[in-house]
Design a protein around this motif. Structure first.
Motif, PDB file in Angstrom:
ATOM      1  N   TYR A   1       0.847  -1.180   0.000  1.00 34.52           N
ATOM      2  CA  TYR A   1       0.000   0.000   0.000  1.00 34.52           C
ATOM      3  C   TYR A   1       0.883   1.230   0.000  1.00 34.52           C
ATOM      4  O   TYR A   1       1.908   1.278   0.680  1.00 34.52           O
ATOM      5  N   GLY A   2       0.460   2.218  -0.758  1.00 29.29           N
ATOM      6  CA  GLY A   2       1.239   3.437  -0.797  1.00 29.29           C
ATOM      7  C   GLY A   2       0.801   4.324  -1.948  1.00 29.29           C
ATOM      8  O   GLY A   2      -0.160   4.033  -2.667  1.00 29.29           O
ATOM      9  N   LEU A   3       1.515   5.414  -2.108  1.00 27.70           N
ATOM     10  CA  LEU A   3       1.287   6.342  -3.216  1.00 27.70           C
ATOM     11  C   LEU A   3       2.637   6.617  -3.866  1.00 27.70           C
ATOM     12  O   LEU A   3       3.574   7.048  -3.198  1.00 27.70           O
ATOM     13  N   GLU A   4       2.706   6.348  -5.160  1.00 22.85           N
ATOM     14  CA  GLU A   4       3.944   6.586  -5.876  1.00 22.85           C
ATOM     15  C   GLU A   4       4.126   8.082  -6.102  1.00 22.85           C
ATOM     16  O   GLU A   4       3.157   8.848  -6.123  1.00 22.85           O
ATOM     17  N   ASP A   5       5.363   8.500  -6.275  1.00 22.21           N
ATOM     18  CA  ASP A   5       5.689   9.922  -6.427  1.00 22.21           C
ATOM     19  C   ASP A   5       4.885  10.602  -7.524  1.00 22.21           C
ATOM     20  O   ASP A   5       4.407  11.717  -7.345  1.00 22.21           O
ATOM     21  N   GLU A   6       4.711   9.932  -8.668  1.00 24.85           N
ATOM     22  CA  GLU A   6       3.981  10.561  -9.770  1.00 24.85           C
ATOM     23  C   GLU A   6       2.526  10.848  -9.368  1.00 24.85           C
ATOM     24  O   GLU A   6       1.956  11.861  -9.757  1.00 24.85           O
ATOM     25  N   PHE A   7       1.914   9.962  -8.580  1.00 26.34           N
ATOM     26  CA  PHE A   7       0.536  10.178  -8.152  1.00 26.34           C
ATOM     27  C   PHE A   7       0.459  11.263  -7.081  1.00 26.34           C
ATOM     28  O   PHE A   7      -0.499  12.023  -7.028  1.00 26.34           O
ATOM     29  N   LEU A   8       1.466  11.344  -6.228  1.00 26.93           N
ATOM     30  CA  LEU A   8       1.513  12.418  -5.231  1.00 26.93           C
ATOM     31  C   LEU A   8       1.657  13.777  -5.904  1.00 26.93           C
ATOM     32  O   LEU A   8       1.035  14.754  -5.482  1.00 26.93           O
ATOM     33  N   GLU A   9       2.459  13.850  -6.942  1.00 26.75           N
ATOM     34  CA  GLU A   9       2.602  15.104  -7.692  1.00 26.75           C
ATOM     35  C   GLU A   9       1.288  15.469  -8.365  1.00 26.75           C
ATOM     36  O   GLU A   9       0.881  16.625  -8.395  1.00 26.75           O
ATOM     37  N   TRP A  10       0.605  14.457  -8.928  1.00 25.88           N
ATOM     38  CA  TRP A  10      -0.689  14.708  -9.546  1.00 25.88           C
ATOM     39  C   TRP A  10      -1.680  15.221  -8.500  1.00 25.88           C
ATOM     40  O   TRP A  10      -2.415  16.171  -8.741  1.00 25.88           O
ATOM     41  N   LEU A  11      -1.706  14.588  -7.317  1.00 18.94           N
ATOM     42  CA  LEU A  11      -2.614  15.005  -6.253  1.00 18.94           C
ATOM     43  C   LEU A  11      -2.344  16.445  -5.847  1.00 18.94           C
ATOM     44  O   LEU A  11      -3.276  17.246  -5.703  1.00 18.94           O
ATOM     45  N   LYS A  12      -1.095  16.780  -5.661  1.00 18.73           N
ATOM     46  CA  LYS A  12      -0.726  18.142  -5.275  1.00 18.73           C
ATOM     47  C   LYS A  12      -1.183  19.143  -6.337  1.00 18.73           C
ATOM     48  O   LYS A  12      -1.758  20.182  -6.006  1.00 18.73           O
ATOM     49  N   SER A  13      -0.973  18.831  -7.608  1.00 22.33           N
ATOM     50  CA  SER A  13      -1.401  19.715  -8.698  1.00 22.33           C
ATOM     51  C   SER A  13      -2.919  19.835  -8.750  1.00 22.33           C
ATOM     52  O   SER A  13      -3.457  20.922  -8.973  1.00 22.33           O
ATOM     53  N   ASP A  14      -3.612  18.715  -8.553  1.00 19.00           N
ATOM     54  CA  ASP A  14      -5.067  18.724  -8.583  1.00 19.00           C
ATOM     55  C   ASP A  14      -5.628  19.603  -7.468  1.00 19.00           C
ATOM     56  O   ASP A  14      -6.470  20.471  -7.699  1.00 19.00           O
ATOM     57  N   LEU A  15      -5.142  19.385  -6.245  1.00 18.68           N
ATOM     58  CA  LEU A  15      -5.676  20.135  -5.107  1.00 18.68           C
ATOM     59  C   LEU A  15      -5.244  21.594  -5.102  1.00 18.68           C
ATOM     60  O   LEU A  15      -5.906  22.428  -4.474  1.00 18.68           O
ATOM     61  N   ALA A  16      -4.188  21.932  -5.817  1.00 23.06           N
ATOM     62  CA  ALA A  16      -3.766  23.334  -5.923  1.00 23.06           C
ATOM     63  C   ALA A  16      -4.826  24.174  -6.636  1.00 23.06           C
ATOM     64  O   ALA A  16      -4.888  25.393  -6.453  1.00 23.06           O
ATOM     65  N   LEU A  17      -5.675  23.531  -7.420  1.00 22.09           N
ATOM     66  CA  LEU A  17      -6.725  24.228  -8.168  1.00 22.09           C
ATOM     67  C   LEU A  17      -8.047  24.312  -7.400  1.00 22.09           C
ATOM     68  O   LEU A  17      -9.005  24.902  -7.878  1.00 22.09           O
ATOM     69  N   VAL A  18      -8.093  23.718  -6.214  1.00 22.47           N
ATOM     70  CA  VAL A  18      -9.326  23.650  -5.430  1.00 22.47           C
ATOM     71  C   VAL A  18      -9.274  24.697  -4.320  1.00 22.47           C
ATOM     72  O   VAL A  18      -8.293  24.748  -3.572  1.00 22.47           O
ATOM     73  N   PRO A  19     -10.329  25.529  -4.186  1.00 19.27           N
ATOM     74  CA  PRO A  19     -10.349  26.490  -3.075  1.00 19.27           C
ATOM     75  C   PRO A  19     -10.266  25.766  -1.726  1.00 19.27           C
ATOM     76  O   PRO A  19     -10.869  24.707  -1.541  1.00 19.27           O
ATOM     77  N   LYS A  20      -9.511  26.333  -0.795  1.00 17.06           N
ATOM     78  CA  LYS A  20      -9.271  25.682   0.503  1.00 17.06           C
ATOM     79  C   LYS A  20     -10.547  25.521   1.328  1.00 17.06           C
ATOM     80  O   LYS A  20     -10.589  24.676   2.214  1.00 17.06           O
ATOM     81  N   ASP A  21     -11.589  26.305   1.042  1.00 13.45           N
ATOM     82  CA  ASP A  21     -12.822  26.177   1.815  1.00 13.45           C
ATOM     83  C   ASP A  21     -13.813  25.191   1.182  1.00 13.45           C
ATOM     84  O   ASP A  21     -14.887  24.970   1.717  1.00 13.45           O
ATOM     85  N   LYS A  22     -13.442  24.589   0.057  1.00 14.84           N
ATOM     86  CA  LYS A  22     -14.313  23.610  -0.597  1.00 14.84           C
ATOM     87  C   LYS A  22     -14.142  22.251   0.083  1.00 14.84           C
ATOM     88  O   LYS A  22     -13.026  21.804   0.331  1.00 14.84           O
ATOM     89  N   PRO A  23     -15.226  21.553   0.404  1.00 16.10           N
ATOM     90  CA  PRO A  23     -15.103  20.219   0.985  1.00 16.10           C
ATOM     91  C   PRO A  23     -14.452  19.249  -0.011  1.00 16.10           C
ATOM     92  O   PRO A  23     -14.822  19.212  -1.182  1.00 16.10           O
ATOM     93  N   VAL A  24     -13.479  18.484   0.485  1.00 20.76           N
ATOM     94  CA  VAL A  24     -12.752  17.529  -0.349  1.00 20.76           C
ATOM     95  C   VAL A  24     -12.957  16.130   0.218  1.00 20.76           C
ATOM     96  O   VAL A  24     -12.818  15.913   1.427  1.00 20.76           O
TER      97      VAL A  24
END
Length: 171
Positions: free
Chosen positions: A89-112
């Motif tokens: 179980y884990g998250l590979e670096d490429e998926f972590l980078e994708w997650l970071k990029s994805d969430l960078a576009l989401v307002p911090k007050d939006k439920p995730v």
């Protein structure tokens, strides 16, 4: 369809499952789990997930529904010849980078809502699952960096087949 994906589909329940899903009148979203990897003839994680991705799409994706932002993460990583359980179980670096990029576009007050197969957290905080002596590899530092600042964050997982509410986890 690649040769590996074609080979992996032999005996797959995905075609019938997809036909049944199409009859539902509600949206239905998939998250890949350890039993969705065809590891008998695969050489790597991408090959082991080929049939799943052909049937349902990518292992990692996000979408907005109403006021919520959903993130679906594949956190079962196939490793060839890994004794009894051929994955960790884990998250590979490429998926972590994708997650970071994805969430960078989401307002911090939006439920995730983050949906994955295996747990990230338990009552004691960050979880380390272990199979056959191989510990999970979530790279929590990068994961926590990606989700930082979201006060309305919920992480869902189903691998343990139990239900629990942990509440706010201090990390």
């Amino acid at each position: 369809m690649g040769d590996v994906a074609a080979s992996l589909k032999i005996g797959s329940v995905y075609p019938e499952y997809c036909t049944k899903l199409a009859t539902l009148e509600i949206p239905f979203y998939q998250v890949i789990g350890n039993h969705d990897h065809y590891y008998e003839i695969a050489d790597n994680d991408d090959q082991s997930a080929a049939a799943y991705e052909e049937a349902f799409g990518p292992r990692n994706y996000s979408f907005d529904m109403g006021q919520y932002h959903f993130v679906v993460l594949g956190n079962c990583i196939f490793i060839k010849n890994l004794r009894r359980y051929p994955f960790k179980y884990g998250l590979e670096d490429e998926f972590l980078e994708w997650l970071k990029s994805d969430l960078a576009l989401v307002p911090k007050d939006k439920p995730v809502m983050i949906c994955a197969h295996a747990d990230f957290f338990n009552e004691n905080g960050l979880v380390e699952l272990e199979y056959d002596g191989l510990k999970s590899d979530y790279n929590y530092e990068k994961f926590l960096e990606a989700i930082q600042g979201f006060d309305k964050l919920t992480v869902w997982a189903g691998h343990t087949h139990t239900t629990s509410f942990i509440g706010k986890v201090n990390t």
